[in-house]
Design an enzyme around this catalytic site. Sequence first.
Site, PDB file in Angstrom:
ATOM      1  N   CYS A   9       0.868  -1.186   0.000  1.00 29.32           N
ATOM      2  CA  CYS A   9       0.000   0.000   0.000  1.00 29.32           C
ATOM      3  C   CYS A   9       0.899   1.228   0.000  1.00 29.32           C
ATOM      4  O   CYS A   9       2.092   1.119  -0.325  1.00 29.32           O
ATOM      5  CB  CYS A   9      -0.974  -0.019   1.178  1.00 29.32           C
ATOM      6  N   ASN A  12       2.320   1.436   4.272  1.00 30.24           N
ATOM      7  CA  ASN A  12       2.664   0.173   4.950  1.00 30.24           C
ATOM      8  C   ASN A  12       2.418   0.252   6.459  1.00 30.24           C
ATOM      9  O   ASN A  12       3.152  -0.331   7.251  1.00 30.24           O
ATOM     10  CB  ASN A  12       4.116  -0.273   4.662  1.00 30.24           C
ATOM     11  N   CYS A  14      -1.311   0.816   7.418  1.00 31.94           N
ATOM     12  CA  CYS A  14      -2.750   0.549   7.593  1.00 31.94           C
ATOM     13  C   CYS A  14      -3.206  -0.698   6.835  1.00 31.94           C
ATOM     14  O   CYS A  14      -3.527  -1.716   7.448  1.00 31.94           O
ATOM     15  CB  CYS A  14      -3.582   1.750   7.145  1.00 31.94           C
ATOM     16  N   ARG A  15      -3.273  -0.615   5.492  1.00 34.48           N
ATOM     17  CA  ARG A  15      -3.881  -1.692   4.714  1.00 34.48           C
ATOM     18  C   ARG A  15      -2.980  -2.904   4.512  1.00 34.48           C
ATOM     19  O   ARG A  15      -3.404  -4.049   4.781  1.00 34.48           O
ATOM     20  CB  ARG A  15      -4.337  -1.152   3.343  1.00 34.48           C
ATOM     21  N   SER A  16      -1.756  -2.694   4.006  1.00 40.03           N
ATOM     22  CA  SER A  16      -0.933  -3.869   3.682  1.00 40.03           C
ATOM     23  C   SER A  16      -0.505  -4.673   4.916  1.00 40.03           C
ATOM     24  O   SER A  16      -0.392  -5.899   4.821  1.00 40.03           O
ATOM     25  CB  SER A  16       0.263  -3.511   2.786  1.00 40.03           C
ATOM     26  N   ASP A 123      -8.240   3.992   1.360  1.00 40.21           N
ATOM     27  CA  ASP A 123      -7.223   4.320   2.360  1.00 40.21           C
ATOM     28  C   ASP A 123      -7.933   4.794   3.629  1.00 40.21           C
ATOM     29  O   ASP A 123      -8.614   5.823   3.608  1.00 40.21           O
ATOM     30  CB  ASP A 123      -6.329   5.430   1.793  1.00 40.21           C
TER      31      ASP A 123
HETATM   32  P1  4NP Z   1      -1.754   2.827   4.123  1.00 42.09           P
HETATM   33  O1  4NP Z   1      -2.354   4.201   4.713  1.00 42.09           O
HETATM   34  O2  4NP Z   1      -1.240   3.149   2.736  1.00 42.09           O
HETATM   35  O3  4NP Z   1      -2.941   1.924   4.089  1.00 42.09           O
HETATM   36  O4  4NP Z   1      -0.675   2.383   5.077  1.00 42.09           O
HETATM   37  C1  4NP Z   1      -1.568   5.356   4.798  1.00 42.09           C
HETATM   38  C2  4NP Z   1      -0.787   5.563   5.903  1.00 42.09           C
HETATM   39  C3  4NP Z   1      -0.029   6.723   6.014  1.00 42.09           C
HETATM   40  C4  4NP Z   1      -0.068   7.656   4.998  1.00 42.09           C
HETATM   41  C5  4NP Z   1      -0.845   7.444   3.877  1.00 42.09           C
HETATM   42  C6  4NP Z   1      -1.595   6.286   3.779  1.00 42.09           C
HETATM   43  N1  4NP Z   1       0.682   8.855   5.112  1.00 42.09           N
HETATM   44  O5  4NP Z   1       0.595   9.705   4.224  1.00 42.09           O
HETATM   45  O6  4NP Z   1       1.442   9.009   6.084  1.00 42.09           O
END
Ligand code: 4NP
Length: 152
Positions: A9, A12, A14-16, A123
């Site tokens: 994602c 790295n 939240c989702r992955s 997201d």
């Molecule tokens: P992820 O979510 O891609 O599912 O891990 C996010 C976590 C942090 C950020 C963006 C998306 N960020 O911009 O810090």
Amino acid sequence: MKTSILMVCLGNICRSPLAEGILKAKTLHKNIFVDSAGTGGYHIGELPDKRSIEIAKQNGIDITDQRCRQFKVADFDTFDCIYVMDNSNYRDVISLARNEADKNKVKLILNEIFPGENVDVPDPYYGGNRGFENVFKMLNEACDAIVDKSLN
Ligand code: 4NP
């Protein structure tokens, strides 16, 4: 040969990490290596987001052994299949591919349950807990499909 799957994602956190934890839980007794990474480098070395840790825990999965890392070109060599969470991740990973073989490894994870529809796992970072519940549900179904179709 051991099958290896990478979940990707943006952050790295939240989702992955959820996708990694869920697929690992479903493949405990199979000869398969599962990992996750982010296309961005904002959270390297950090634990998953506490909301991801919580929703995983509510479903009997511990993801607190995971630490954030960034996707790297060498991952195309290490992994047989690279599941991305959304279309933006897809473009980012494809932009690093060196050849057609690399590109062919990259798949949108929700195409496992909605073939050809190119649907994003939303997201949940800026939302509330319901977003995480929703993401968990989607990834749980997608991982069931991965196990059924590819790993049996
Ligand atoms: P992820 O979510 O891609 O599912 O891990 C996010 C976590 C942090 C950020 C963006 C998306 N960020 O911009 O810090």
